[in-house]
Write an enzyme that holds these catalytic residues in place. Structure first.
Site: not given
Length: 170
Positions: A12, A72, A144
């Protein structure tokens, strides 16, 4: 017959707090090997933050030898500067994996949420709770790190054929 375990590392990415999560697939079971945020103080210039991120990403890659990586997809930020900084951090992660021949895939936030909760519009707290439940981890998991674990889980679920979507390979 010896099967090579699928070890996925999820990222992330962010300049100041990149989540890293390493998950191994053992049949249909999933187990977390490592999860933590890489925190860089705002007082450090961007170049120093990228060096720190690179060092930690390489340390984790060396320690856990993942066979695949996922992150992502880039979101559409209202602030172009924020988007550019995010892309610098993503570049560090993608380059570190590419140097080792680790394939990197990206997933949309909706795909990650759907892979973990079954619902593409799930709230962050729902994703965190399901990550903890799937991986038998004590909640709460830092934001996170939980997101990174969710990304790794989404990738492993896709790789095993549990989910039908195809990621974008970087």
């Amino acid at each position: 017959m010896n099967r090579v375990p699928h070890i996925a590392i999820g990222f992330d990415t962010s300049l100041r707090s990149t989540g890293i999560g390493v998950v191994v697939a053992e049949g249909s079971a999933r187990r977390a090997l490592y999860y933590a945020p890489v925190r860089v103080p705002p007082s450090r210039p961007m170049s120093a933050a990228l060096v720190a991120l690179d060092a930690e990403v390489n340390r984790v890659l060396d320690a856990y030898s993942p066979t695949e990586a996922a992150l992502e997809g880039v979101f559409y930020a209202k602030n172009a500067r924020t988007a550019m900084i995010l892309c610098h951090a993503r570049g560090v992660v993608v380059a570190a994996c590419a140097k080792r021949g680790i394939p990197v895939c990206e997933y949309s936030p909706m795909e990650v949420k759907r892979a973990v909760t079954g619902v593409g519009s799930a709230e962050k707290a729902q994703v965190q709770a399901m990550v903890a439940r799937i991986l038998a981890l004590p909640p709460p998991i830092q934001n996170d790190a939980a997101d990174a674990l969710a990304i790794a889980l989404a990738h492993l679920n896709r790789a095993s054929g549990v989910l039908p979507f195809q990621p974008k390979t970087l």
